[in-house]
Design an enzyme around this catalytic site. Sequence first.
Site, PDB file in Angstrom:
ATOM      1  N   HIS A 189      50.980  28.383  36.449  1.00  0.00           N
ATOM      2  CA  HIS A 189      51.255  29.739  36.946  1.00  0.00           C
ATOM      3  C   HIS A 189      52.390  29.708  37.974  1.00  0.00           C
ATOM      4  O   HIS A 189      53.298  30.543  37.941  1.00  0.00           O
ATOM      5  CB  HIS A 189      50.033  30.314  37.684  1.00  0.00           C
ATOM      6  CG  HIS A 189      48.864  30.640  36.827  1.00  0.00           C
ATOM      7  ND1 HIS A 189      47.598  30.184  37.093  1.00  0.00           N
ATOM      8  CD2 HIS A 189      48.739  31.414  35.707  1.00  0.00           C
ATOM      9  CE1 HIS A 189      46.749  30.663  36.195  1.00  0.00           C
ATOM     10  NE2 HIS A 189      47.416  31.401  35.337  1.00  0.00           N
ATOM     11  N   LYS A 208      35.784  39.653  32.385  1.00  0.00           N
ATOM     12  CA  LYS A 208      35.742  38.224  32.700  1.00  0.00           C
ATOM     13  C   LYS A 208      34.771  38.014  33.859  1.00  0.00           C
ATOM     14  O   LYS A 208      34.504  38.924  34.622  1.00  0.00           O
ATOM     15  CB  LYS A 208      37.138  37.725  33.090  1.00  0.00           C
ATOM     16  CG  LYS A 208      38.101  37.765  31.919  1.00  0.00           C
ATOM     17  CD  LYS A 208      39.326  36.915  32.150  1.00  0.00           C
ATOM     18  CE  LYS A 208      40.216  36.917  30.928  1.00  0.00           C
ATOM     19  NZ  LYS A 208      41.439  36.142  31.104  1.00  0.00           N
ATOM     20  N   ARG A 238      52.385  29.178  26.423  1.00  0.00           N
ATOM     21  CA  ARG A 238      52.095  27.748  26.370  1.00  0.00           C
ATOM     22  C   ARG A 238      52.187  27.200  24.956  1.00  0.00           C
ATOM     23  O   ARG A 238      52.770  26.181  24.704  1.00  0.00           O
ATOM     24  CB  ARG A 238      50.687  27.463  26.903  1.00  0.00           C
ATOM     25  CG  ARG A 238      50.609  27.437  28.387  1.00  0.00           C
ATOM     26  CD  ARG A 238      49.198  27.577  28.858  1.00  0.00           C
ATOM     27  NE  ARG A 238      48.702  28.912  28.550  1.00  0.00           N
ATOM     28  CZ  ARG A 238      47.553  29.402  28.989  1.00  0.00           C
ATOM     29  NH1 ARG A 238      46.774  28.671  29.738  1.00  0.00           N
ATOM     30  NH2 ARG A 238      47.191  30.623  28.684  1.00  0.00           N
ATOM     31  N   SER A 261      43.504  27.783  33.826  1.00  0.00           N
ATOM     32  CA  SER A 261      42.515  27.858  34.912  1.00  0.00           C
ATOM     33  C   SER A 261      41.166  27.356  34.400  1.00  0.00           C
ATOM     34  O   SER A 261      40.441  26.672  35.117  1.00  0.00           O
ATOM     35  CB  SER A 261      42.374  29.301  35.403  1.00  0.00           C
ATOM     36  OG  SER A 261      43.588  29.777  35.907  1.00  0.00           O
TER      37      SER A 261
HETATM   38  P1  ADP Z   1      45.345  36.285  31.684  1.00  0.00           P
HETATM   39  O1  ADP Z   1      43.866  36.466  31.761  1.00  0.00           O
HETATM   40  O2  ADP Z   1      46.122  37.543  31.887  1.00  0.00           O
HETATM   41  O3  ADP Z   1      45.836  35.490  30.512  1.00  0.00           O
HETATM   42  P2  ADP Z   1      45.899  33.932  33.258  1.00  0.00           P
HETATM   43  O4  ADP Z   1      45.656  33.779  34.732  1.00  0.00           O
HETATM   44  O5  ADP Z   1      45.136  33.061  32.347  1.00  0.00           O
HETATM   45  O6  ADP Z   1      45.646  35.460  33.002  1.00  0.00           O
HETATM   46  O7  ADP Z   1      47.441  33.755  32.944  1.00  0.00           O
HETATM   47  C1  ADP Z   1      48.405  34.539  33.567  1.00  0.00           C
HETATM   48  C2  ADP Z   1      49.761  34.266  32.948  1.00  0.00           C
HETATM   49  O8  ADP Z   1      50.152  32.923  33.204  1.00  0.00           O
HETATM   50  C3  ADP Z   1      49.784  34.411  31.433  1.00  0.00           C
HETATM   51  O9  ADP Z   1      51.040  34.942  31.058  1.00  0.00           O
HETATM   52  C4  ADP Z   1      49.635  33.002  30.929  1.00  0.00           C
HETATM   53  O10 ADP Z   1      50.214  32.839  29.640  1.00  0.00           O
HETATM   54  C5  ADP Z   1      50.436  32.271  31.986  1.00  0.00           C
HETATM   55  N1  ADP Z   1      50.032  30.891  32.102  1.00  0.00           N
HETATM   56  C6  ADP Z   1      48.804  30.395  32.350  1.00  0.00           C
HETATM   57  N2  ADP Z   1      48.814  29.049  32.385  1.00  0.00           N
HETATM   58  C7  ADP Z   1      50.093  28.674  32.143  1.00  0.00           C
HETATM   59  C8  ADP Z   1      50.763  27.432  32.005  1.00  0.00           C
HETATM   60  N3  ADP Z   1      50.109  26.283  32.103  1.00  0.00           N
HETATM   61  N4  ADP Z   1      52.097  27.441  31.748  1.00  0.00           N
HETATM   62  C9  ADP Z   1      52.743  28.611  31.608  1.00  0.00           C
HETATM   63  N5  ADP Z   1      52.181  29.819  31.709  1.00  0.00           N
HETATM   64  C10 ADP Z   1      50.876  29.854  31.969  1.00  0.00           C
END
Ligand code: ADP
Length: 160
Positions: free
Chosen positions: A18, A42, A91, A129
């Site tokens: 992130h 969630k 990803r 996460s």
């Molecule tokens: P959501 O529930 O909206 O998917 P996340 O917190 O899981 O929320 O992810 C927020 C953003 O960060 C999303 O666009 C996700 O694709 C991106 N993201 C999460 N992990 C990574 C990572 N390891 N590399 C790049 N982008 C990521």
Amino acid sequence: MTKIAVVPGSFDPITNGHLDIIERAAKVFPEVRVAVMNNSSKNPLFTVDERMDLIRSVTSQFPNVIIESSSGLLIDYARDAKASVIVRGLRAISDFEYEMQITSMNRMLDESIETFFVMTKNQYSFLSSSIVKEVARYGGDISALVPSVVEKALREKYIR
Ligand code: ADP
């Protein structure tokens, strides 16, 4: 015109993946708003305030990054924030379908707000996460996956 970008997500908790997306957005856009989305479907480990505090503490070196939260529709948040762009991370192919759906829906709701995708760095392509929480729960080493303040917060959650 100042281009405001929104980086939305659950951030439960923020990972190095992130952070990389936020940093890269902050280099391109004059103002970046990280929106912690309070999604009722969630069951988060961290409260919205805890998630915001963690993000704040690891992005304090970027003066153009602002941390906020929203419990409504992302597109309404983006419109209220006067943002012209939503930035999401990608990803793997598995992200694509979901992101395609959300992006199409957001475009239908407001055509004036674009969604831009930032491709993850290779070393973060497996990082989420959920996987970090899973490893932390069983006491595994997560020091390369999250900032140290997040590692500490996770340890505290799982000690209780
Ligand atoms: P959501 O529930 O909206 O998917 P996340 O917190 O899981 O929320 O992810 C927020 C953003 O960060 C999303 O666009 C996700 O694709 C991106 N993201 C999460 N992990 C990574 C990572 N390891 N590399 C790049 N982008 C990521």
